[in-house]
Design a protein around this motif. Structure first.
Motif, short mmCIF file in Angstrom:
data_model
loop_
_atom_site.label_atom_id
_atom_site.label_comp_id
_atom_site.label_asym_id
_atom_site.label_seq_id
_atom_site.Cartn_x
_atom_site.Cartn_y
_atom_site.Cartn_z
N PRO A 31 0.81 -1.23 0.00
CA PRO A 31 0.00 0.00 0.00
C PRO A 31 0.84 1.27 0.00
O PRO A 31 0.47 2.27 -0.63
CB PRO A 31 -0.82 -0.12 1.30
N VAL A 32 1.99 1.23 0.69
CA VAL A 32 2.86 2.41 0.71
C VAL A 32 3.43 2.67 -0.67
O VAL A 32 3.47 3.81 -1.15
CB VAL A 32 4.00 2.21 1.73
N LEU A 33 3.88 1.61 -1.34
CA LEU A 33 4.45 1.76 -2.67
C LEU A 33 3.41 2.27 -3.66
O LEU A 33 3.72 3.07 -4.56
CB LEU A 33 5.02 0.42 -3.15
N LEU A 34 2.16 1.85 -3.50
CA LEU A 34 1.11 2.31 -4.41
C LEU A 34 0.77 3.78 -4.17
O LEU A 34 0.28 4.46 -5.07
CB LEU A 34 -0.15 1.45 -4.24
N MET A 35 1.03 4.28 -2.98
CA MET A 35 0.77 5.70 -2.72
C MET A 35 1.74 6.60 -3.46
O MET A 35 1.44 7.75 -3.74
CB MET A 35 0.84 5.98 -1.21
N ILE A 36 2.92 6.08 -3.80
CA ILE A 36 3.92 6.90 -4.49
C ILE A 36 4.10 6.48 -5.95
O ILE A 36 4.80 7.15 -6.70
CB ILE A 36 5.27 6.83 -3.78
N LEU A 48 -1.42 -0.75 -10.60
CA LEU A 48 -2.62 -0.55 -9.80
C LEU A 48 -2.72 0.93 -9.43
O LEU A 48 -1.70 1.61 -9.32
CB LEU A 48 -2.58 -1.39 -8.52
N PRO A 49 -3.93 1.42 -9.23
CA PRO A 49 -4.07 2.82 -8.81
C PRO A 49 -3.70 2.99 -7.35
O PRO A 49 -3.71 2.02 -6.58
CB PRO A 49 -5.56 3.10 -9.04
N PRO A 50 -3.37 4.19 -6.94
CA PRO A 50 -3.05 4.42 -5.52
C PRO A 50 -4.30 4.25 -4.67
O PRO A 50 -5.40 4.60 -5.09
CB PRO A 50 -2.56 5.87 -5.50
N PRO A 51 -4.17 3.71 -3.48
CA PRO A 51 -5.35 3.55 -2.61
C PRO A 51 -5.88 4.90 -2.16
O PRO A 51 -5.11 5.84 -1.92
CB PRO A 51 -4.81 2.74 -1.43
N THR A 52 -7.18 5.00 -2.04
CA THR A 52 -7.79 6.22 -1.51
C THR A 52 -7.64 6.23 0.01
O THR A 52 -7.29 5.22 0.63
CB THR A 52 -9.28 6.29 -1.88
N HIS A 53 -7.93 7.37 0.61
CA HIS A 53 -7.85 7.46 2.06
C HIS A 53 -8.81 6.48 2.73
O HIS A 53 -8.47 5.86 3.75
CB HIS A 53 -8.17 8.89 2.52
N ALA A 93 -6.53 -0.68 7.29
CA ALA A 93 -6.02 -0.61 8.66
C ALA A 93 -6.96 -1.33 9.62
O ALA A 93 -6.52 -2.13 10.48
CB ALA A 93 -5.85 0.85 9.08
N VAL A 94 -8.25 -1.07 9.50
CA VAL A 94 -9.22 -1.75 10.38
C VAL A 94 -9.21 -3.25 10.10
O VAL A 94 -9.31 -4.07 11.02
CB VAL A 94 -10.62 -1.15 10.18
N GLY A 95 -9.09 -3.62 8.82
CA GLY A 95 -9.04 -5.04 8.48
C GLY A 95 -7.85 -5.73 9.10
O GLY A 95 -7.94 -6.88 9.56
N ALA A 96 -6.70 -5.03 9.13
CA ALA A 96 -5.50 -5.62 9.75
C ALA A 96 -5.72 -5.84 11.24
O ALA A 96 -5.34 -6.88 11.79
CB ALA A 96 -4.30 -4.70 9.52
N VAL A 97 -6.35 -4.87 11.91
CA VAL A 97 -6.64 -5.02 13.34
C VAL A 97 -7.63 -6.16 13.54
O VAL A 97 -7.52 -6.95 14.50
CB VAL A 97 -7.19 -3.70 13.92
N ALA A 98 -8.61 -6.27 12.63
CA ALA A 98 -9.58 -7.35 12.76
C ALA A 98 -8.92 -8.72 12.61
O ALA A 98 -9.22 -9.67 13.35
CB ALA A 98 -10.68 -7.18 11.71
N LEU A 99 -8.00 -8.84 11.67
CA LEU A 99 -7.28 -10.11 11.50
C LEU A 99 -6.47 -10.45 12.75
O LEU A 99 -6.22 -11.62 13.05
CB LEU A 99 -6.35 -10.02 10.29
N TRP A 100 -6.09 -9.43 13.46
CA TRP A 100 -5.26 -9.60 14.65
C TRP A 100 -6.09 -9.96 15.88
O TRP A 100 -5.61 -10.62 16.80
CB TRP A 100 -4.53 -8.28 14.88
N THR A 101 -7.37 -9.54 15.87
CA THR A 101 -8.16 -9.66 17.09
C THR A 101 -9.40 -10.53 16.96
O THR A 101 -9.88 -11.07 17.96
CB THR A 101 -8.62 -8.26 17.56
N VAL A 102 -9.97 -10.64 15.75
CA VAL A 102 -11.22 -11.37 15.58
C VAL A 102 -10.92 -12.85 15.30
O VAL A 102 -10.12 -13.15 14.41
CB VAL A 102 -12.06 -10.77 14.43
N PRO A 103 -11.53 -13.75 16.01
CA PRO A 103 -11.25 -15.18 15.81
C PRO A 103 -11.55 -15.67 14.40
O PRO A 103 -10.82 -16.48 13.86
CB PRO A 103 -12.14 -15.86 16.86
N ARG A 104 -12.65 -15.20 13.82
CA ARG A 104 -13.05 -15.68 12.50
C ARG A 104 -12.34 -14.85 11.42
O ARG A 104 -12.89 -13.90 10.86
CB ARG A 104 -14.57 -15.60 12.34
N ARG A 105 -11.12 -15.23 11.11
CA ARG A 105 -10.30 -14.44 10.21
C ARG A 105 -10.81 -14.47 8.77
O ARG A 105 -10.69 -13.47 8.04
CB ARG A 105 -8.85 -14.95 10.23
#
Length: 799
Positions: free
Chosen positions: A410-415, A486-491, A498-510
């Motif tokens: 995602p960082v590379l796609l921003m630039i 690929l196009p750059p990700p929108t905000h 970001a929320v998805g990453a936290v969910a993968l980290w915390t929610v049992p049903r990945r």
């Protein structure tokens, strides 16, 4: 599932202070992501800790916003003191290590002099002086080219230099240009005309810079000329590779091997620490009484920062230095350092020192790669258990590379819009050679000045390793199919990720979390495509391209017209690549339906040329002036090349006399009609476009001056009254006559010009003329890109 990462309080604090900058830059999406992450984390940590984290986010966002405002004020100070760009005699002090760029090409800022090549770039703090008879108070930094490479931080200089404010290129969808200004403090740039060193710096930083200069000279003396830039990149953090080399390393995913990254710092310092521990262990009486591992760890702490500074002091190096410092201090205290905790502490330290630290590209890539490795460590180790050493080694290297590259994507796609599909294979092949052979050999070479034979031998071996890495980079980047665009990700997409990453980290049903995140990202991509090509609206965007013109016209049927493409005269910066293509990628535009070259001047056609190399265009409009006046000139040859590609090139002789309809909008060519006038120059033969949609209209006049304005009054006076005017010739005094503006009487007048222009654009007489008819004047040099849009009834504009 192991719950430890979810409950690490230090990591939660680190994420909170790091989130402040995104909240300041994109308040709504970042705030929504912060709240979503807090809700997910609330089931694993106490509510009190969640509330504390939200407070820290708010405080960090306030600090970041304050830093951005200070950057904007700094830029205004530079504009006020350096407009028009003068020649100055000033006192200054060197604030950053000189960087030698043997071929500075695209590394220099727009408008910096071409004669500055083959010498050093240096950032100085201006202390005051005289600029063409005007007092310069200073209070900001300037980036100077053409300085001696022997300079060091702390040196006090007396300079004669041509200075100008930096141009920010503030455009929708592109990174906020204030970030770079806030991180560097550089609000002006220019070339050195004359320099006298009044005082030599005597600080530790000064000695580090002199050591850098010595190592640089030895690299140039002992490495093969084509490999010396690679060695300087590894050891000193200086990057001046040729265009083809830079592209090869970027498109192969190997660019990190030529940057002083955290990995390099770890390899160098850890190797030194182990060597020091082995040396101390030989003193048996000392080793019997004390833990030599703790002693060596403590002694490595100052070395960490010294090496990070010596290697150029990039964001990734300093973040890794902070992480290593916490690890070494913990080890020196007799405790076992935790990688996750040290990573979190390095984020906190970076954000405390610089509230926008996460916006530094090298810092951000370092954070992303480290985060990917931390998250992927246990799954990779679990996979590797019980496998033979060959498969374990190859698999671990491959999966670690996948983890790091996935986090960096995602960082590379921003630039940029390109991701290397062969990056994993290229890294598996080249990373061991680059990091375990080339880097140690280059570092050993740096301390072998006392033995010419050994120094030359190290240079030969390191050069061979670097040549191997270069060969892999070229092999992995050459197949066109190996690059995914690929196009750059929108905000909002970044917020969902970001929320998805936290969910993968915390929610049992990945699996469910992953599917929900992917579906949401796809929906947001469809929204972005629609917003990039709106239907039922006429939208004109005057891009901020510096001293030049580039306009995007979104037509009501979804088609796109590009009127000119900008271009900085006397600068190697390609506006097509830096601004136009990136703006189109952000809009998800794969094709330009009509490209218009208003007249053959480089500040209008240079960026158009590079843009049309990358994107398809079925039709180009031109006056025919260049083909008739300079049939062998660059523009005529370029247009002939487009025709050979199958592009239809239409002259105004075939375009005049009737309007073309695009979903309810009418586009008419008013001038030069029926064809160009050879009695006038290129400016007064600009393509003039009238766009009407419903009851609203816009007039785009290129660089039309008084003669063409008079012709328009004579032929089309009744049709000239419009709502939006793109002012002619950047607001010069040779355009925008009173009679013409009275006939046009625009509500909004946009002037495309740059803060570095030495022509005095826009002229105060032009501004007075526009003010007299009540037009709201919007200048790209002061407020960035201008967007005007209408649904055929109402109108609105933003800047």
């Amino acid at each position: 599932m192991n719950d430890e990462p979810r409950c690490d309080r230090v990591l939660l604090v680190a994420l909170a202070v790091t989130a402040g900058a995104p909240v300041a830059l994109a308040p709504l999406p970042a705030a929504a992501a912060t709240i979503g992450a807090a809700l997910l984390l609330s089931r694993w940590v106490s509510r009190r800790l969640v509330v504390l984290a939200l407070v820290l986010v708010a405080v960090a966002a306030g600090r970041a916003a304050w830093s951005l405002e200070e950057a904007a004020e700094l830029h205004e100070t530079a504009i006020g003191q350096l407009t028009p760009p003068p020649r100055c005699a000033v006192r200054a002090v060197v604030r950053r290590s000189p960087i030698v760029l043997r071929d500075q090409g695209s590394n220099r800022s727009p408008g910096d002099p071409l004669e500055a090549r083959h010498q050093a770039r240096v950032d100085v703090e201006l202390l005051g002086g005289d600029c063409d008879g005007r007092r310069l108070d200073g209070g900001f930094r300037a980036r100077l080219y053409g300085a001696p490479e022997s300079l060091a931080r702390g040196d006090v200089l007396l300079l004669v230099t041509d200075l100008a404010p930096v141009h920010l290129f503030d455009n929708p969808g592109l990174p906020d240009p204030r970030i770079r200004l806030a991180l560097t403090g550089v609000a002006a740039s220019g070339g050195v005309v004359d320099l006298q060193r009044l005082e030599r710096g005597s600080s530790m930083s000064s000695w580090v810079d002199r050591a850098r200069a010595s190592v640089r000279r030895r690299i140039e003396a002992t490495f093969a000329p084509d490999l010396a830039p690679f060695a300087r990149a590894l050891v000193l953090g200086e990057s001046d590779l040729g265009r083809s080399e830079r592209d090869a390393f970027r498109l192969s995913g190997l660019a990190h091997l030529l940057a002083v990254s955290g990995t390099h710092l770890v390899i160098a310092v850890v190797a030194f620490g182990r060597g020091l521990r082995a040396l101390l262990a030989r003193f048996r009486s000392l080793a019997a009484r004390l833990d030599v591992g703790r002693i060596s760890a403590g002694l490595c702490v100052p070395l960490v920062w010294l090496y990070a500074d010596f290697a150029g002091g990039g964001g990734s190096a300093y973040r890794a230095a902070a992480m290593l410092t916490f690890a070494m201090v913990t080890r020196a205290a007799g405790r076992r350092p935790g990688g996750l905790r040290c990573f979190a502490l390095s984020l906190i330290a970076g954000s405390m020192v610089e509230p926008l630290a996460i916006c530094d590209l090298s810092f951000l890539l370092s954070v992303a790669a480290t985060a990917g490795l931390v998250v992927g460590h246990r799954p990779i180790q679990g996979w590797a258990k019980g496998r033979d050493w060959v498969l374990r080694g190859l698999g671990t290297a491959m999966f670690s590379t996948v983890a790091a590259m996935s986090a960096c994507a995602p960082v590379l796609l921003m630039i940029g819009s390109e991701l290397p599909l062969l990056g994993v294979a290229a890294n598996v092949l080249a990373a061991p050679v680059g990091e375990l052979l080339a880097l140690p050999l280059c570092l050993v070479h740096a301390v072998l000045w006392w033995s010419p034979a050994a120094e030359q031998g190290a240079a030969l071996l390191a050069g061979g390793a670097l040549a191997a890495v270069r060969a892999v980079a070229h092999a992995a980047s050459e197949p066109a199919a190996a690059i995914l665009e690929l196009p750059p990700p929108t905000h909002w997409q970044l917020a969902v990720a970001a929320v998805g990453a936290v969910a993968l980290w915390t929610v049992p049903r990945r699996i469910i979390s992953s599917i929900a995140a992917v579906v949401t990202l796809v929906v947001l991509e469809l929204v972005a495509i629609h917003q990039g090509a709106p239907h039922g609206q006429l939208r004109i965007t005057v891009l901020d391209v510096g001293q030049g013109d580039a306009l995007l016209v979104d037509l009501p049927d979804g088609k796109l017209m590009l009127v000119d493409g900008g271009g900085l005269v006397g600068s190697p910066v390609d506006i097509g690549e830096r601004v136009v293509l990136r703006a189109l990628s952000w809009r998800r535009r794969q094709q330009i339906d009509v490209a218009v070259l208003t007249h053959p001047h480089p500040d209008h056609y240079s960026g158009l040329q590079s843009t049309l190399k990358k994107l398809a265009v079925p039709e180009v409009w031109d006056t025919g002036f260049s083909a008739a006046q300079q049939p062998d000139g660059p523009v005529a040859r370029w247009l002939a090349g487009l025709t050979a590609r199958g592009v239809t090139v239409r002259s105004t002789a075939t375009l005049c006399g009737g309007a073309r309809r695009y979903g309810g909008a009418e586009v008419s060519v008013l001038s030069p009609c029926p064809t160009f006038d050879p009695a006038h120059g290129a400016n007064d033969n600009s393509v003039v476009l009238l766009l009407r949609f419903g009851s609203r209209a816009a007039l785009l006049v290129g660089d039309a001056e008084h003669a063409q304005e008079q012709a328009l009054l004579a032929q089309h006076r009744a049709a000239l009254r419009v709502d939006f005017l793109k002012v002619g010739h950047h607001g010069s005094r040779t355009s925008t006559g009173r009679a013409f503006i009275t006939a046009v009487s625009p509500t909004v007048a946009a002037i495309s010009c740059g803060v570095r222009n030495r022509s005095g654009h826009p002229h105060r007489r032009t501004l007075a003329t526009l003010a007299a008819v009540g037009a709201q004047v919007l200048r790209t040099d002061r407020g960035g890109a201008v967007v005007w849009e209408t649904d055929g009834v109402g109108q609105q504009w933003t800047q």
